[in-house]
Design a protein around this motif. Structure first.
Motif, PDB file in Angstrom:
ATOM      1  N   ALA A 114       0.727  -1.274   0.101  1.00 35.12           N
ATOM      2  CA  ALA A 114      -0.063  -0.229   0.070  1.00 35.12           C
ATOM      3  C   ALA A 114       0.731   1.422  -0.043  1.00 35.12           C
ATOM      4  CB  ALA A 114      -1.023   0.072   1.164  1.00 35.12           C
ATOM      5  N   ARG A 115       0.327   2.246  -0.268  1.00 33.38           N
ATOM      6  CA  ARG A 115       1.030   3.623  -0.565  1.00 33.38           C
ATOM      7  C   ARG A 115       0.647   4.539   0.677  1.00 33.38           C
ATOM      8  NH1 ARG A 115       0.619   8.763  -2.734  1.00 33.38           N
ATOM      9  NH2 ARG A 115      -1.671   8.406  -3.077  1.00 33.38           N
ATOM     10  N   LYS A 116       1.823   5.036   1.073  1.00 31.06           N
ATOM     11  CA  LYS A 116       1.381   6.230   2.311  1.00 31.06           C
ATOM     12  C   LYS A 116       1.275   7.403   1.590  1.00 31.06           C
ATOM     13  CE  LYS A 116       3.587   8.100   6.392  1.00 31.06           C
ATOM     14  NZ  LYS A 116       3.204   9.573   5.919  1.00 31.06           N
ATOM     15  N   ALA A 117       0.362   7.998   2.054  1.00 31.39           N
ATOM     16  CA  ALA A 117      -0.193   9.421   1.547  1.00 31.39           C
ATOM     17  C   ALA A 117       0.235  10.605   2.434  1.00 31.39           C
ATOM     18  CB  ALA A 117      -1.852   9.281   1.512  1.00 31.39           C
ATOM     19  N   PRO A 118       0.618  11.645   1.802  1.00 33.47           N
ATOM     20  CA  PRO A 118       0.798  12.912   2.797  1.00 33.47           C
ATOM     21  C   PRO A 118       0.120  12.873   4.046  1.00 33.47           C
ATOM     22  CG  PRO A 118       0.690  13.487   0.590  1.00 33.47           C
ATOM     23  CD  PRO A 118       0.203  12.070   0.531  1.00 33.47           C
ATOM     24  N   ASN A 119       0.529  13.272   5.045  1.00 27.59           N
ATOM     25  CA  ASN A 119      -0.298  13.380   6.311  1.00 27.59           C
ATOM     26  C   ASN A 119      -1.633  14.389   6.146  1.00 27.59           C
ATOM     27  OD1 ASN A 119       1.455  11.650   7.518  1.00 27.59           O
ATOM     28  ND2 ASN A 119       2.591  13.071   8.762  1.00 27.59           N
ATOM     29  N   ALA A 120      -2.549  14.027   6.807  1.00 23.61           N
ATOM     30  CA  ALA A 120      -3.781  15.106   6.836  1.00 23.61           C
ATOM     31  C   ALA A 120      -3.602  15.950   7.684  1.00 23.61           C
ATOM     32  CB  ALA A 120      -5.186  14.109   6.994  1.00 23.61           C
ATOM     33  N   PRO A 121      -3.992  17.126   7.170  1.00 23.47           N
ATOM     34  CA  PRO A 121      -3.926  18.464   8.377  1.00 23.47           C
ATOM     35  C   PRO A 121      -4.745  18.265   9.171  1.00 23.47           C
ATOM     36  CG  PRO A 121      -4.820  19.183   6.409  1.00 23.47           C
ATOM     37  CD  PRO A 121      -4.389  17.740   6.060  1.00 23.47           C
ATOM     38  N   ASP A 122      -6.099  17.811   9.131  1.00 30.71           N
ATOM     39  CA  ASP A 122      -7.238  17.665   9.931  1.00 30.71           C
ATOM     40  C   ASP A 122      -8.165  16.312   9.752  1.00 30.71           C
ATOM     41  OD1 ASP A 122      -8.740  18.539   7.694  1.00 30.71           O
ATOM     42  OD2 ASP A 122      -8.280  20.754   8.006  1.00 30.71           O
ATOM     43  N   VAL A 157     -13.036   9.864  -1.921  1.00 33.52           N
ATOM     44  CA  VAL A 157     -13.073  10.856  -0.755  1.00 33.52           C
ATOM     45  C   VAL A 157     -13.010   9.929   0.460  1.00 33.52           C
ATOM     46  CG1 VAL A 157     -14.737  12.461   0.600  1.00 33.52           C
ATOM     47  CG2 VAL A 157     -14.715  12.446  -1.948  1.00 33.52           C
ATOM     48  N   TYR A 158     -12.124  10.386   1.457  1.00 32.45           N
ATOM     49  CA  TYR A 158     -12.178   9.492   2.743  1.00 32.45           C
ATOM     50  C   TYR A 158     -11.751  10.653   3.787  1.00 32.45           C
ATOM     51  CZ  TYR A 158      -7.165   8.815   2.163  1.00 32.45           C
ATOM     52  OH  TYR A 158      -5.689   9.004   2.205  1.00 32.45           O
ATOM     53  N   SER A 159     -11.537   9.950   4.792  1.00 31.77           N
ATOM     54  CA  SER A 159     -11.212  10.793   6.053  1.00 31.77           C
ATOM     55  C   SER A 159     -10.772  10.155   7.387  1.00 31.77           C
ATOM     56  CB  SER A 159     -12.406  11.805   6.754  1.00 31.77           C
ATOM     57  OG  SER A 159     -13.591  11.006   7.166  1.00 31.77           O
ATOM     58  N   LEU A 160      -9.877  10.776   8.211  1.00 31.94           N
ATOM     59  CA  LEU A 160      -9.189  10.115   9.387  1.00 31.94           C
ATOM     60  C   LEU A 160     -10.206   9.963  10.248  1.00 31.94           C
ATOM     61  CD1 LEU A 160      -6.064  12.548   9.809  1.00 31.94           C
ATOM     62  CD2 LEU A 160      -6.084   9.933   9.308  1.00 31.94           C
ATOM     63  N   LEU A 161     -10.137   8.733  10.946  1.00 27.96           N
ATOM     64  CA  LEU A 161     -10.785   8.461  12.168  1.00 27.96           C
ATOM     65  C   LEU A 161      -9.937   8.323  13.294  1.00 27.96           C
ATOM     66  CD1 LEU A 161     -12.976   5.650  10.625  1.00 27.96           C
ATOM     67  CD2 LEU A 161     -13.701   8.017  11.020  1.00 27.96           C
ATOM     68  N   THR A 162     -10.426   8.373  14.696  1.00 33.42           N
ATOM     69  CA  THR A 162      -9.702   8.359  15.813  1.00 33.42           C
ATOM     70  C   THR A 162     -10.160   7.092  16.659  1.00 33.42           C
ATOM     71  OG1 THR A 162      -9.317  10.956  16.065  1.00 33.42           O
ATOM     72  CG2 THR A 162      -9.303   9.486  17.968  1.00 33.42           C
ATOM     73  N   CYS A 329      -2.908   7.164   5.565  1.00 40.94           N
ATOM     74  CA  CYS A 329      -2.406   8.219   6.172  1.00 40.94           C
ATOM     75  C   CYS A 329      -2.824   8.337   7.608  1.00 40.94           C
ATOM     76  CB  CYS A 329      -2.894   9.552   5.302  1.00 40.94           C
ATOM     77  SG  CYS A 329      -4.529  10.016   5.634  1.00 40.94           S
ATOM     78  N   TYR A 330      -1.884   9.599   8.076  1.00 40.38           N
ATOM     79  CA  TYR A 330      -1.808   9.715   9.540  1.00 40.38           C
ATOM     80  C   TYR A 330      -2.234  11.210   9.524  1.00 40.38           C
ATOM     81  CZ  TYR A 330       1.047   5.513   9.814  1.00 40.38           C
ATOM     82  OH  TYR A 330       1.403   4.176   9.791  1.00 40.38           O
ATOM     83  N   LEU A 331      -2.586  11.575  10.970  1.00 38.87           N
ATOM     84  CA  LEU A 331      -2.695  13.138  11.086  1.00 38.87           C
ATOM     85  C   LEU A 331      -1.481  13.641  11.313  1.00 38.87           C
ATOM     86  CD1 LEU A 331      -4.716  15.235  11.962  1.00 38.87           C
ATOM     87  CD2 LEU A 331      -4.323  14.588  14.247  1.00 38.87           C
ATOM     88  N   ASP A 332      -1.391  14.854  10.765  1.00 41.18           N
ATOM     89  CA  ASP A 332      -0.030  15.324  10.544  1.00 41.18           C
ATOM     90  C   ASP A 332       0.696  15.720  12.166  1.00 41.18           C
ATOM     91  OD1 ASP A 332       2.120  16.723   9.307  1.00 41.18           O
ATOM     92  OD2 ASP A 332       1.374  18.724   9.292  1.00 41.18           O
ATOM     93  N   GLY A 333       1.834  15.498  12.151  1.00 44.98           N
ATOM     94  CA  GLY A 333       2.224  15.529  13.588  1.00 44.98           C
ATOM     95  C   GLY A 333       2.054  14.462  14.459  1.00 44.98           C
ATOM     96  N   ASN A 334       1.390  13.463  14.099  1.00 50.39           N
ATOM     97  CA  ASN A 334       1.200  12.210  14.825  1.00 50.39           C
ATOM     98  C   ASN A 334       1.197  10.950  14.050  1.00 50.39           C
ATOM     99  OD1 ASN A 334       0.355  12.909  17.737  1.00 50.39           O
ATOM    100  ND2 ASN A 334      -1.044  14.146  16.585  1.00 50.39           N
ATOM    101  N   GLU A 335       2.157  10.657  13.480  1.00 55.46           N
ATOM    102  CA  GLU A 335       2.501   9.349  12.631  1.00 55.46           C
ATOM    103  C   GLU A 335       2.811   8.331  13.464  1.00 55.46           C
ATOM    104  OE1 GLU A 335       5.090   9.429   9.378  1.00 55.46           O
ATOM    105  OE2 GLU A 335       4.597  11.580   8.909  1.00 55.46           O
ATOM    106  N   GLY A 336       1.673   7.598  14.196  1.00 57.40           N
ATOM    107  CA  GLY A 336       1.574   6.457  14.812  1.00 57.40           C
ATOM    108  C   GLY A 336       0.600   6.705  16.133  1.00 57.40           C
ATOM    109  N   PRO A 337       0.721   5.874  17.025  1.00 59.36           N
ATOM    110  CA  PRO A 337      -0.159   6.168  18.118  1.00 59.36           C
ATOM    111  C   PRO A 337       0.618   6.852  19.312  1.00 59.36           C
ATOM    112  CG  PRO A 337       0.845   3.955  18.385  1.00 59.36           C
ATOM    113  CD  PRO A 337       1.389   4.538  16.911  1.00 59.36           C
ATOM    114  N   VAL A 338      -0.259   7.672  20.103  1.00 58.04           N
ATOM    115  CA  VAL A 338       0.301   8.564  21.047  1.00 58.04           C
ATOM    116  C   VAL A 338      -0.314   8.136  22.508  1.00 58.04           C
ATOM    117  CG1 VAL A 338       0.392  10.825  22.050  1.00 58.04           C
ATOM    118  CG2 VAL A 338       0.603  10.401  19.488  1.00 58.04           C
ATOM    119  N   ILE A 339       0.509   8.199  23.581  1.00 60.46           N
ATOM    120  CA  ILE A 339      -0.092   7.903  24.932  1.00 60.46           C
ATOM    121  C   ILE A 339      -0.159   9.314  25.821  1.00 60.46           C
ATOM    122  CG2 ILE A 339       0.542   6.977  27.327  1.00 60.46           C
ATOM    123  CD1 ILE A 339       1.371   4.490  26.089  1.00 60.46           C
ATOM    124  N   GLU A 340      -1.325   9.551  26.326  1.00 61.35           N
ATOM    125  CA  GLU A 340      -1.441  10.729  27.432  1.00 61.35           C
ATOM    126  C   GLU A 340      -1.843  10.076  28.602  1.00 61.35           C
ATOM    127  OE1 GLU A 340      -4.338  12.954  25.453  1.00 61.35           O
ATOM    128  OE2 GLU A 340      -2.939  14.011  24.036  1.00 61.35           O
TER     129      GLU A 340
END
Length: 373
Positions: A114-122, A157-162, A329-340
């Motif tokens: 599969a191809r990695k697309a540019p990160n999504a800004p939002d 058309v598609y969008s990021l999911l959390t 693709c990922y959200l810009d600034g978060n290429e992978g999972p994040v723990i808070e």
């Protein structure tokens, strides 16, 4: 000329040393500098006492449970607001490093094709425009005029999911110095995120959803669906021929060829046999150019996720450098999972939330094929 220098606060230095020591206990291969080595033998509770002492908090006389509660509830910011100096943030910093290590060590098989697309800004819907080849060049006679041509386009058309989950690190776990349990918890988040990505990408194949033209991804109208085609050289040849004949949006020839053979675990041995460089044909009829080193070699990709859908259905994908197939693709600034982390009112301890923003979408049917037995 004034020389600029960066001054590191002593608390930040000690904070970094404690993080190193905890991470090294969880993963002995992690780097341990002299700064972290001074905390190497500390338990979580001892580190917590050191942390409070560093901020001027008197811990003398506190029993182990009270000390653990004080460590977890401590806020160094004004008005008790959580800041990066909190012990919870220290553990979250370690957790992120450990989780990202586990996440990176277990990449999904989808990354092979599969191809990695540019990160999504939002999180807004993203439109991927498909552009046809340039119009055919027409002969221009002497003194003749050049004529305009048109380029056709399509879109998906598609969008990021959390995605996310919350787990907790209890006071009891801190008192018991249960770093193994903490390590298993955060590395499990890394594994879970990698599995999520894999499932999301492969669901584009198994769901066979409608594309922008209203037709399912794999469909007779898209000339990329073979029925009654168990995995064999003959079926692969038929799939290659069909992909070769695919036309672009302006009916232009694309001359595509499969680059990846994507199979469930049940077809793993067959896929390796068909692509093995050790295969020696006895006759011309047995020549197999899909083998490694062949003129149309394909790389086998084995994915057990596909077995749950069908143990006999297999797929092929062209190289994403030739044509769009499935992109992620990922959200810009978060290429992978994040723990808070934060202190929990409902749980006697610290809550840790893993968040992952990810999306995948089939973009063009022409470089993808499906075969059912």
């Amino acid at each position: 000329m004034t020389k600029l220098s960066t001054v590191r606060d002593e608390k930040q230095t000690r904070f970094a040393g404690m993080s190193e020591a905890i991470l090294h206990r969880m993963a002995p291969e992690a780097e341990l500098t002299d700064n972290g080595r001074q905390y190497r033998g500390f338990t979580l509770l001892e580190l917590g006492r050191e942390f409070l002492d560093m901020h001027g908090v008197n811990t003398r006389g506190l029993d182990r449970m009270s000390l653990a509660a004080s460590v977890m509830q401590f806020r160094s910011g004004a008005g008790g607001m959580q800041t990066v100096s909190d012990f919870a943030s220290l553990l979250a910093n370690v957790a992120n490093k450990r989780m990202r290590g586990a996440y990176g060590e277990n990449p999904g098989s989808y990354r092979q094709w599969a191809r990695k697309a540019p990160n999504a800004p939002d999180f807004k819907s993203m439109t991927v425009v498909q552009i046809s080849g340039a119009p055919d060049l027409l002969q221009v006679n002497e003194h003749g005029e050049f004529t305009y041509g048109q380029m056709q386009d399509g879109k998906e058309v598609y969008s990021l999911l959390t995605y996310g989950r919350i787990v907790s690190l209890s006071r009891q776990a801190m008192v018991n110095d249960d770093l193994r349990g903490f390590d298993r918890m955060v590395t499990a988040f890394g594994f879970s995120a990698a599995r999520l990505e894999n499932r999301t990408v492969y669901s584009q194949l198994t769901a066979n959803a409608a594309m922008g033209d209203g037709t399912a991804l794999f469909h007779a109208d898209h000339a990329n669906l073979l029925t009654g085609s168990a995995l064999a050289v003959g079926a692969l040849s038929a799939m290659r021929a069909a992909m070769r004949k695919q036309k672009g949006l302006q009916n232009e020839e694309l001359n595509l060829a499969p680059a990846y053979l994507i199979v469930p675990a049940a077809l793993e041995q067959t896929a390796y046999q068909l692509t093995s460089s050790n295969y020696v044909p006895a006759t011309k009829a047995e020549v197999n150019e899909f083998r490694t080193g062949g003129r149309t070699a394909v790389e086998p990709v084995v994915e057990p996720i596909l077995d749950a859908n069908s143990a006999t259905t297999w797929y092929a994908a062209a190289s994403s450098t030739q044509v769009d197939t499935v992109e992620y693709c990922y959200l810009d600034g978060n290429e992978g999972p994040v723990i808070e982390s934060e202190m929990s009112f409902k749980v006697d301890g610290m809550s840790m939330k893993c968040r992952h923003d990810f999306a995948a979408k089939a973009i063009d049917h022409r470089g993808l094929s499906k075969a059912t037995a």
